[in-house]
Scaffold this motif. Sequence first.
Motif, PDB file in Angstrom:
ATOM      1  N   LEU A   1       0.839  -1.206   0.000  1.00  9.31           N
ATOM      2  CA  LEU A   1       0.000   0.000   0.000  1.00  9.31           C
ATOM      3  C   LEU A   1       0.871   1.251   0.000  1.00  9.31           C
ATOM      4  CD1 LEU A   1      -2.826  -1.007   2.510  1.00  9.31           C
ATOM      5  CD2 LEU A   1      -3.178  -0.288   0.140  1.00  9.31           C
ATOM      6  N   LEU A   2       1.925   1.241   0.794  1.00 10.22           N
ATOM      7  CA  LEU A   2       2.843   2.376   0.833  1.00 10.22           C
ATOM      8  C   LEU A   2       3.536   2.594  -0.507  1.00 10.22           C
ATOM      9  CD1 LEU A   2       4.495   1.779   4.319  1.00 10.22           C
ATOM     10  CD2 LEU A   2       3.092   3.742   3.710  1.00 10.22           C
ATOM     11  N   GLU A   3       3.758   1.508  -1.214  1.00  9.70           N
ATOM     12  CA  GLU A   3       4.407   1.604  -2.522  1.00  9.70           C
ATOM     13  C   GLU A   3       3.424   1.956  -3.631  1.00  9.70           C
ATOM     14  OE1 GLU A   3       6.289  -2.171  -2.958  1.00  9.70           O
ATOM     15  OE2 GLU A   3       7.641  -1.861  -1.255  1.00  9.70           O
ATOM     16  N   GLY A   4       2.120   1.941  -3.314  1.00  4.10           N
ATOM     17  CA  GLY A   4       1.110   2.251  -4.322  1.00  4.10           C
ATOM     18  C   GLY A   4       0.858   1.116  -5.286  1.00  4.10           C
ATOM     19  N   LYS A   5       1.259  -0.104  -4.914  1.00  4.00           N
ATOM     20  CA  LYS A   5       1.080  -1.254  -5.802  1.00  4.00           C
ATOM     21  C   LYS A   5      -0.327  -1.829  -5.725  1.00  4.00           C
ATOM     22  CE  LYS A   5       5.924  -2.747  -5.779  1.00  4.00           C
ATOM     23  NZ  LYS A   5       6.860  -3.833  -5.408  1.00  4.00           N
ATOM     24  N   ILE A   6      -0.984  -1.667  -4.573  1.00  2.00           N
ATOM     25  CA  ILE A   6      -2.342  -2.159  -4.387  1.00  2.00           C
ATOM     26  C   ILE A   6      -3.182  -1.057  -3.750  1.00  2.00           C
ATOM     27  CG2 ILE A   6      -1.548  -4.544  -4.096  1.00  2.00           C
ATOM     28  CD1 ILE A   6      -2.182  -4.212  -1.069  1.00  2.00           C
ATOM     29  N   ARG A   7      -4.501  -1.289  -3.700  1.00  4.86           N
ATOM     30  CA  ARG A   7      -5.399  -0.400  -2.977  1.00  4.86           C
ATOM     31  C   ARG A   7      -6.210  -1.222  -1.978  1.00  4.86           C
ATOM     32  NH1 ARG A   7      -7.939   4.781  -5.438  1.00  4.86           N
ATOM     33  NH2 ARG A   7      -7.800   5.113  -3.182  1.00  4.86           N
ATOM     34  N   SER A   8      -7.009  -0.534  -1.159  1.00  3.32           N
ATOM     35  CA  SER A   8      -7.731  -1.196  -0.077  1.00  3.32           C
ATOM     36  C   SER A   8      -9.122  -0.587   0.070  1.00  3.32           C
ATOM     37  CB  SER A   8      -6.950  -1.045   1.233  1.00  3.32           C
ATOM     38  OG  SER A   8      -6.834   0.333   1.574  1.00  3.32           O
ATOM     39  N   CYS A   9      -9.956  -1.248   0.868  1.00  6.12           N
ATOM     40  CA  CYS A   9     -11.265  -0.664   1.180  1.00  6.12           C
ATOM     41  C   CYS A   9     -11.559  -0.855   2.665  1.00  6.12           C
ATOM     42  CB  CYS A   9     -12.364  -1.269   0.309  1.00  6.12           C
ATOM     43  SG  CYS A   9     -12.823  -2.966   0.707  1.00  6.12           S
ATOM     44  N   PHE A  10     -12.568  -0.131   3.132  1.00  9.06           N
ATOM     45  CA  PHE A  10     -12.961  -0.170   4.534  1.00  9.06           C
ATOM     46  C   PHE A  10     -14.439  -0.540   4.581  1.00  9.06           C
ATOM     47  CE2 PHE A  10     -14.142   2.200   8.555  1.00  9.06           C
ATOM     48  CZ  PHE A  10     -13.425   1.381   9.412  1.00  9.06           C
ATOM     49  N   SER A  11     -14.755  -1.726   5.112  1.00  4.22           N
ATOM     50  CA  SER A  11     -16.124  -2.238   5.143  1.00  4.22           C
ATOM     51  C   SER A  11     -16.705  -2.065   6.534  1.00  4.22           C
ATOM     52  CB  SER A  11     -16.153  -3.720   4.743  1.00  4.22           C
ATOM     53  OG  SER A  11     -16.173  -3.885   3.352  1.00  4.22           O
ATOM     54  N   MET A  12     -17.489  -1.008   6.696  1.00  4.92           N
ATOM     55  CA  MET A  12     -18.088  -0.721   8.005  1.00  4.92           C
ATOM     56  C   MET A  12     -19.611  -0.570   7.891  1.00  4.92           C
ATOM     57  SD  MET A  12     -17.098   2.346  10.640  1.00  4.92           S
ATOM     58  CE  MET A  12     -17.930   2.558  12.202  1.00  4.92           C
ATOM     59  N   THR A  13     -20.073   0.270   6.973  1.00  3.20           N
ATOM     60  CA  THR A  13     -21.495   0.594   6.860  1.00  3.20           C
ATOM     61  C   THR A  13     -22.296  -0.594   6.347  1.00  3.20           C
ATOM     62  OG1 THR A  13     -20.864   2.860   6.363  1.00  3.20           O
ATOM     63  CG2 THR A  13     -23.113   2.237   5.833  1.00  3.20           C
TER      64      THR A  13
END
Length: 398
Positions: free
Chosen positions: A123-135
Amino acid sequence: MFEFSDRSKELQDKLLAFMDEHIYPNEAEFKKQHAEGDHWSSPPILDELKAKAKAEGLWNLFLPESDYGAGLTNFEYAPLCEIMGRSPMAPEVFNCSAPDTGNMEVLARYGTDEHKKQWLEPLLEGKIRSCFSMTEPAVASSDATNIETEIRREGDEYVINGRKWWSSGALDKHCKIAIVMGKNDPSAPKHKQQSMILVPLDTPGVKIERALHVFGYDHAPHGHAEVHYDNVRVPASNMLLGEGRGFEIAQGRLGPGRIHHCMRSIGVAERALEAMVARAKSRNAFGQRLADMGGLRQEIARSRMEIEQARLLTLNAAHMMDTVGNKVARREIAMIKVVAPNMACNVVDRAIQAFGAMGVCQDTFLASAYANLRTLRLADGPDEVHMESIAKLEIGKD
């Protein structure tokens, strides 16, 4: 009077130059490549710009931990975040886009060495992305104690069952990991029932069911997903910090995230005001420039005053977060989370009015900016929740 550090000023200058040279001139190219390519994959121009940003040291500016990021305080980062907020594509170019910023902070603060190696580093290298599943769609998620997604321990695994929506970024082809908030112990005290756990999106049972639109915009290639977690099994080691620590993590994550949204909103409002002024000076109606009409002049003045008020309130909140901590600054964070999106919506709306029919179509950034900003009155807690918190603090004063 607020005064930025030399480091912050230097980065502001570099960032402004980068925006002028690389971001604004490539916004049209980004849209063109996206229209012609894979709908849920970032256009090639984005990778080109990321490489340039990295080379200039304009990378991971949001992280206060110097081991991972630029080592800036919230106050030092505030004007940088505002500058990036002026373009919808800019935050990702500098690896400073939500929800990755919040997720990286969670992993940096609460992740194990294994979590950091597997997920934080790419993630720090910008090679992948992420999501946040809360709602969740079935409950009023503005009260996070309502969240029903089940996280159940079975031997060396956790089994996750539930339905989430507004998991921003989950549709992106580069999104590889979700931080999922769910309930692991319904019998525990109210704020100790929830946990957060890491769920790779390629895990069996993770079903991304649809993209949710915002006033007709699907916000591709990022997007907002409805996700069904159907008997999803992950190793027990994927639990963050420990069972029942979800609210503790959320408070650490959402404070900076909320103020980042506010900073970006101010950047959008500034750009909208600039567009409104340019339009007023170049457009004639009824024998005079729009800029010479009293009604529009007052709207321009009102917009400038509101932007300056919001910026000062944001800087004050950032300063307090740095000096007394997020908990003590919770009132200031709540205030700016209400003020900034409302202000930006108002300024963009006035700019749309100045542009007339052009303002509501794809020929300007205004309509999509308004759709984005309007969601921020709901994201990370609706206005009403923040105002209730402010009222409680005021009423509870000695």
